[in-house]
Each structure stands twice: as structure tokens, then as C-alpha cells.
Design an enzyme around this catalytic site. Structure first.
Site, PDB file in Angstrom:
ATOM      1  N   GLY A 100     -21.164 -35.459  -3.934  1.00 33.32           N
ATOM      2  CA  GLY A 100     -21.504 -36.335  -5.362  1.00 33.32           C
ATOM      3  C   GLY A 100     -21.906 -35.491  -6.429  1.00 33.32           C
ATOM      4  O   GLY A 100     -21.825 -34.169  -6.311  1.00 33.32           O
ATOM      5  N   GLU A 491       1.460 -28.927  -6.666  1.00 26.13           N
ATOM      6  CA  GLU A 491       0.275 -28.733  -5.897  1.00 26.13           C
ATOM      7  C   GLU A 491       0.270 -27.775  -4.757  1.00 26.13           C
ATOM      8  O   GLU A 491      -0.765 -27.171  -4.309  1.00 26.13           O
ATOM      9  CB  GLU A 491      -0.269 -30.164  -5.712  1.00 26.13           C
ATOM     10  CG  GLU A 491       0.406 -30.880  -4.716  1.00 26.13           C
ATOM     11  CD  GLU A 491      -0.176 -32.223  -4.460  1.00 26.13           C
ATOM     12  OE1 GLU A 491      -1.445 -32.494  -4.847  1.00 26.13           O
ATOM     13  OE2 GLU A 491       0.500 -33.230  -4.023  1.00 26.13           O
ATOM     14  N   HIS A 507      14.755 -34.742 -26.441  1.00 29.35           N
ATOM     15  CA  HIS A 507      13.425 -34.907 -27.307  1.00 29.35           C
ATOM     16  C   HIS A 507      12.512 -33.675 -27.037  1.00 29.35           C
ATOM     17  O   HIS A 507      11.422 -33.951 -27.667  1.00 29.35           O
ATOM     18  CB  HIS A 507      12.761 -36.206 -27.133  1.00 29.35           C
ATOM     19  CG  HIS A 507      13.585 -37.560 -27.602  1.00 29.35           C
ATOM     20  ND1 HIS A 507      14.223 -37.869 -28.832  1.00 29.35           N
ATOM     21  CD2 HIS A 507      14.484 -38.346 -26.529  1.00 29.35           C
ATOM     22  CE1 HIS A 507      14.754 -38.783 -28.712  1.00 29.35           C
ATOM     23  NE2 HIS A 507      15.268 -38.921 -27.326  1.00 29.35           N
ATOM     24  N   LYS A 606      -8.922 -33.738  -1.078  1.00 28.37           N
ATOM     25  CA  LYS A 606      -7.932 -35.030  -0.828  1.00 28.37           C
ATOM     26  C   LYS A 606      -8.774 -36.202  -1.566  1.00 28.37           C
ATOM     27  O   LYS A 606      -7.929 -36.837  -2.073  1.00 28.37           O
ATOM     28  CB  LYS A 606      -7.902 -35.316   0.831  1.00 28.37           C
ATOM     29  CG  LYS A 606      -7.265 -36.325   0.800  1.00 28.37           C
ATOM     30  CD  LYS A 606      -5.998 -36.187   1.592  1.00 28.37           C
ATOM     31  CE  LYS A 606      -5.054 -37.338   1.892  1.00 28.37           C
ATOM     32  NZ  LYS A 606      -3.747 -37.008   0.954  1.00 28.37           N
TER      33      LYS A 606
HETATM   34  C1  F6R Z   1      -1.494 -35.645  -4.768  1.00 33.04           C
HETATM   35  C2  F6R Z   1      -2.678 -36.511  -4.291  1.00 33.04           C
HETATM   36  C3  F6R Z   1      -3.529 -37.040  -5.507  1.00 33.04           C
HETATM   37  C4  F6R Z   1      -3.900 -38.512  -5.341  1.00 33.04           C
HETATM   38  C5  F6R Z   1      -5.180 -38.773  -6.016  1.00 33.04           C
HETATM   39  C6  F6R Z   1      -5.441 -40.162  -5.871  1.00 33.04           C
HETATM   40  O1  F6R Z   1      -0.664 -35.300  -3.694  1.00 33.04           O
HETATM   41  O2  F6R Z   1      -2.783 -36.719  -3.290  1.00 33.04           O
HETATM   42  O3  F6R Z   1      -2.909 -36.931  -6.677  1.00 33.04           O
HETATM   43  O4  F6R Z   1      -2.988 -39.325  -5.011  1.00 33.04           O
HETATM   44  O5  F6R Z   1      -6.243 -37.990  -5.919  1.00 33.04           O
HETATM   45  O6  F6R Z   1      -6.260 -40.417  -4.677  1.00 33.04           O
HETATM   46  P1  F6R Z   1      -6.626 -41.659  -4.006  1.00 33.04           P
HETATM   47  O7  F6R Z   1      -5.192 -42.307  -3.902  1.00 33.04           O
HETATM   48  O8  F6R Z   1      -7.091 -41.568  -2.829  1.00 33.04           O
HETATM   49  O9  F6R Z   1      -7.104 -42.464  -4.969  1.00 33.04           O
END
Ligand code: F6R
Length: 611
Positions: A100, A491, A507, A606
């Protein structure tokens, strides 16, 4: 962001903690560390910059041991990745791991420094443990010192604490960062996410915000942080199993997850479709036809890949349900004071159910009285619990940092939501709804076909892996997939890629086209086909390289067949699912060929639980 694990039990806990970190490494991998209390009740702390493998190497030389401990894998926020900034952090008899951001850490640090405390890291976390030590010296009561400390923190935290002076106790608390308590016959585990505890138990308590739990080997006590009142917790059974969180012979989690998509799509639609009657029933959505009739605006809000799913849904919901849809990035939505009321349906979309901005957007919706629902993959996650109704995607645990199966199952959930809404409000006939369901039933075999025919995509990856920039172009429901394809490439392969609505080419972006710019075009038959062909001609006229994903047969108008990949035919609403697959495979292969860390790309984590 950051993974934390805690263990208290009757067995040796070290391997359980390390195994837990391995399952949580997707949440961050800037450093890793472990603290254990051995038989002499003395803290043994080992920390290491970089990935878990570095920590394991250190532990081989300097083993730690005990039946109580904490561990951490870090995604750096305050302070660069280095050993001094790695968790656990220690002060006096206490050691602590944290996920956090402590917003008032600078102020607290100043106060502690003026009291003589010396800090050895740049982290906000060290402030928590220093404050705890300070509080303890004032009150000489561990529990009270923990309460006092946590009450002084502003921001978000999930913490697990060990104390040399009370060596038979783990203390944990949370506010806005995820934390679960796993219960086994003879041990308790704490973790940021379910995969860390799956090998040991599926019996789980999801801690709520502002709860503290005091855990001994024989039981635990849960209490409210603000007023100290006891709380009751009801364990849930998680329906994921440990094998789902393993690589199962694939080289990377991402590849496994790409190949799991047909199964994940089936699981997602099977959970809500009655195949006999061809009707859609959402058990936990809490959105009946009377409520749907009152909705006069929809807000779809998410981040990253999930935001791309929301963009596709705008096309579907507006076309099928004839209600206006706004799509927002959660970070922008929460700061733009959106117009919300009880006639607005806010749907937030999140794989993890923990993304800080998405969560804040949902809170904004709840505070303003909107109808708030969520599409989530992780059962029991914060967003799933905050929302007034949920559609679960049944993707199973997604470990690869780049989202694949979570995305396509979100598309399915949104497709089902649109179909349900349109049929409940009389915009679709029974036959039309049945046809949408039939299209869905036919989808997984088309997905299998794409996934079994990868030679051409792999060839493209070999041929174009060395290029520095890519453009992705599409129109209609495939436009968000162009954005998603570009995101996947950048990414995990670190190649610059842009997605554009093909109509926007003239554009601006057309200025970029030359022999060094491969252009991936997504093209489907229908009203937009000719317009896409024109865009392709414009690219070719400027010597751009065209790679085309084209529905059905290859077309001479596009150019050589070798640069075209024929896609199975489906409806406009489901084409985004199919077109996602070759783009995922392409990004994956390019990344593997360039030797990047596919499952844990640099600088990413993630689950973005900080703002
Ligand atoms: C890209 C990816 C991120 C998530 C984003 C939202 O491959 O995984 O862009 O989609 O961080 O995450 P969630 O869906 O867990 O809210």
C-alpha cells in the site's frame, strides 16, 4: 502491487512462505525478503534486491527457520529497488511487511526523527514499524500499540507484523489493500491473493477494510480498527484449485493463459446461460428488468486492458440496448466529478478486483447513489464485495502480468450483459437472443482453430521482431482491439506500438508511415470493410508494411497472402474475442524472441493497488 505472506502454525514455515511469494511474484519483483522467528524467538531477516530467485540463493547460504514468519515481494513506490528498501522492515523487536502507500509518511517520519529515530530506508513502510516501536515504548501493550499505530496512518495498507516479545502471535490489518486469511487444520496463512495459499487450503476469510486480526496457533480474534469492537468472520470456500495456478508444462504463464481461453470462455458463459431455454440468468448481478428500465445512462469504468473491454462494450450496449454509454479510465473518472444518480448504471471492470483507481471510481458511484455493479475475476476481492452486484468472469487465476484470458472473458461477460439487458427490455426478440447465444456457443471452436494455426503469426514475429515501432489500425468493435494489441506488444516486448481508429489515420499518424513502420490492420466484412481497404491502400502508397488479420479469405486488394491471416467468421460483437488471440500470440512470440521476461515485464505489476 507488492505481495505479502504470513504463516503461523506447527510446521516449518519457510518453504510455505517462499512458495507463497513465488505465487505472488506477479504483484512485484523489485526485491524480496523474509523474516522468521526461530525457537529462540529471535528475528532472522533475509532480504535481497531483485527477484525471488536472488532471495532463494541467499537463503541457501544463510537459512532461516521457524514456524512463524512473514515474507514480501516488492513493487517499488517509495525508494528505488535495493536491499535497504526491501521488506520486511524492522524496528526494535518488531518486523513488518506492507502493501500500500502511507500518504502521511513524511510527516510521521519527521516526528519520529525528532524523537531520535534513525531510518535506514527511503520507504514509507519503515515509518510504520518505527511508529509501532515508538507507540509500544509509550504504552507497553502490544495490541494497543498496533491499534494506535494503524490509526495514525493515512493511505492504504495491508500489513503483517511479527514481534520477538510475543513470539506466538501474528498480527495483520488492512485498509484498501487486499489481505486474506487462509485456515488449515494446524496453521493460519495470510496473503495478498488466493494463489499463495491454494496448495494448503481453500478455506478463506476475506478481511474487510479497517479490521485487525490477532492470530495465535490455536485461533484468531478479529476486531474493528476504529472502535476495537469484535468482528465475526465467515469463511468462504475458494473454487480455484492449486493446479490452476501452475504452468502445466507451458514455457510461460502467459502462453498457458492464452491457450486456456476457449475453456475460460465456456466457463464464463456456462455460469449464466441456461442452454435448454437459451435464457440468461445472472445469479449475483442484482439487476432485474424493472431496474433496467429506469436506467438512462451507463458508465463503464476500468483501467488498462479492462478499459479496452469497456470500450468494446460501449458499441454493444448502445447498439443493442439503445441507452447512452460513457467509457472512462478509472483514474480520470474519479477526478472529473462525473454526473451520477440513481438512474445511472456504473459498471466497473477489473480482473483483480483490487485496482486502486477502479475501486475509488466505484466508491464515487456508491457515494453518489448510482446503481453500482462490477465485472470481476477474483471472487471475494474488494471490488466484488463493494459492488451492489457482480458478474464473475471464470478465467481462473491469471498469473502472467499481461492480461489475456481475463480480457476475453470480460468481453464475454459484457456481451452477455448486453444480450440480457436487450432481451429483458424487449429490444431483442427471443429468437435474436437465442441467436446471440448460439454465436457464443460456436465461439470456442473458432478460438481453438486460431490457436492451433500459429505458424504464420510466429513467422511474422520472427520477421518483424527487430522493428522499433508498430501501428495497429481498426474500426468499430475492433478499434479497442487495435489498442489492446498495441498494449500487449509494448508491455511485454518493450517495442513502441500505437493503436488508432483507422479513420483517424489522416488526422496525424499517417505522417509516421514509412518502410520502418509495420502496420497491423484488423479487418472484418461488413459496412466498414471498404473503408479499411482504403486505409490499407494509403499505408501501402507510403511504403508501409501491412500485416492484416482479415475475416474469411485473404484478399488480393490487401497484398501478398503471406502478410494476411484469415480469421474465422463471427458477429461484430464476438469478433473482438477472436481478433485478440493472434495479437496476443504475436506479442508473446516477439517478446520471447527478444528475450524479455514475458510473465514479469519490467516496471509492471499485475495488481495495481496503489494510485
Ligand atoms: C495489461 C494489464 C493491465 C490491467 C490493468 C487493470 O495487460 O493487465 O493493463 O488490465 O492494470 O487491472 P484490473 O483488471 O485487475 O483492474
Amino acid at each position: 502491487m507488492c505481495g505479502i505472506v504470513g504463516y503461523i502454525g506447527t510446521s516449518e514455515g519457510r518453504d510455505i512462505l517462499i512458495d507463497g511469494l513465488r505465487k505472488l511474484e506477479y504483484r512485484g519483483y523489485d526485491s524480496a525478503g523474509i523474516a522468521m522467528l526461530g525457537e529462540d524467538s529471535k528475528l532472522q531477516i533475509v532480504r535481497c534486491k531483485g527477484k525471488l530467485s536472488g532471495l532463494e540463493g541467499k537463503l541457501a547460504e544463510a537459512p532461516v527457520s521457524g514456524s512463524l514468519g512473514i515474507a514480501h515481494t516488492r513493487w517499488a513506490t517509495h525508494g528505488r529497488p535495493c536491499e535497504a528498501n526491501a521488506h520486511p522492515h524492522r524496528s526494535g523487536p518488531f518486523a513488518l511487511v506492507h502493501n500500500g502507500i502511507i500518504e502521511n509518511y513524511a510527516l510521521l517520519k519527521e516526528e519520529l526523527e525528532s524523537n531520535g529515530h534513525r531510518f535506514s530506508s527511503q520507504t514509507d513502510t519503515e515509518v510504520i514499524v518505527a511508529l509501532l516501536d515508538h507507540e509500544w515504548q509509550q504504552v507497553k501493550d502490544y495490541r494497543q500499540a498496533v491499534r494506535n499505530t494503524l490509526k495514525k496512518l493515512k493511505g492504504s495498507f495491508a500489513v503483517v507484523i511479527v514481534n520477538e516479545l510475543e513470539p506466538d502471535q501474528l498480527v495483520a490489518a488492512k485498509k484498501e489493500s487486499p489481505l486474506i486469511l487462509g485456515i488449515t487444520e494446524n496453521a493460519f496463512l495470510l496473503a495478498s491473493d488466493v494463489p499463495a495459499i491454494l496448495p494448503y487450503t481453500r478455506k478463506v476469510i476475506y478481511l474487510n477494510d479497517e479490521e485487525i486480526v490477532f492470530i495465535s496457533r490455536s485461533g484468531f480474534q478479529l476486531e474493528s480498527l476504529p472502535d476495537g469492537s469484535p468482528r465475526t468472520a465467515f469463511p468462504h470456500w475458494v473454487d480455484w484449485n492449486p493446479i490452476m495456478a501452475e504452468k502445466a508444462g507451458y514455457k510461460h504463464f502467459m502462453l498457458k493463459e492464452i491457450y486456456e481461453q476457449p475453456r475460460a470462455v465456456i466457463d464464463t458463459f456456462r455460469s449464466v446461460i441456461d442452454l435448454e431455454s437459451r435464457e440468461i440468468h445472472f445469479a449475483e448481478l442484482n439487476l432485474d428488468r424493472n431496474l433496467l428500465r429506469q436506467i438512462d445512462k451507463v458508465c463503464l469504468v476500468a483501467c488498462g486492458t479492462s478499459y479496452h473491454a469497456a470500450m468494446v462494450a460501449k458499441y454493444m450496449i448502445e447498439a443493442l440496448c439503445r441507452v447512452p454509454v460513457e467509457v472512462d479510465l478509472a483514474s480520470e473518472f474519479r477526478s472529473r466529478n462525473p454526473v451520477l444518480n440513481e438512474r445511472v448504471l456504473l459498471v466497473v471492470i477489473s480482473q483483480s478486483g483490487e485496482t486502486a483507481d477502479t475501486r475509488a471510481a466505484l466508491k464515487e458511484g456508491l457515494d453518489k447513489g448510482a446503481q453500482c455493479r462490477a465485472i470481476v475475476n477474483v471472487v471475494g476481492s474488494s471490488i466484488a464485495r463493494m459492488a451492489q452486484g457482480v458478474i464473475y468472469t471464470h478465467a481462473g487465476p491469471e498469473i502472467g502480468v499481461a492480461s489475456t484470458k481475463a480480457f476475453t472473458t470480460q468481453l464475454i461477460a459484457l456481451y452477455l450483459l448486453a444480450a440480457y439487458w436487450a432481451s429483458e427490455t424487449g429490444k431483442l426478440t427471443r429468437e435474436q437472443t437465442a441467436q446471440m447465444i448460439q454465436d457464443l456457443i460456436e465461439l470456442p471452436s473458432k478460438m481453438e482453430k486460431i490457436l492451433s494455426d500459429t505458424d504464420k503469426i510466429n513467422g511474422w514475429a520472427r520477421k518483424y521482431m527487430g522493428f522499433k515501432d508498430f501501428l495497429y489500425l481498426a474500426r468499430g468493435t475492433l478499434y479497442p482491439i487495435a489498442l489492446e494489441g498495441a498494449l500487449k506488444l509494448k508491455e511485454i516486448s518493450y517495442i513502441h506500438a500505437e493503436g488508432y481508429a483507422a479513420g483517424e489515420m489522416k488526422h496525424g499518424p499517417i505522417a509516421l508511415i514509412d518502410t520502418e513502420m509495420p502496420v497491423m490492420v484488423l479487418i472484418k466484412h461488413g459496412p466498414l470493410f471498404e473503408k479499411m481497404l482504403s486505409n490499407i491502400q494509403e499505408v501501402k502508397a507510403r511504403d508501409g508494411i501491412v500485416l492484416a488479420l482479415i475475416e474469411g479469405e485473404t484478399s488480393d486488394a490487401i497484398g501478398e497472402a503471406g502478410n494476411q491471416f484469415g480469421m474465422p467468421v463471427t458477429s461484430d460483437w464476438l469478433a473482438p474475442v477472436l481478433f485478440s488471440l493472434p495479437l496476443q500470440l504475436f506479442a508473446y512470440q516477439v517478446a520471447v524472441l527478444r528475450g524479455t521476461d514475458v510473465d514479469q515485464p519490467r516496471n509492471l505489476a499485475k495488481s495495481v493497488t496503489v494510485e
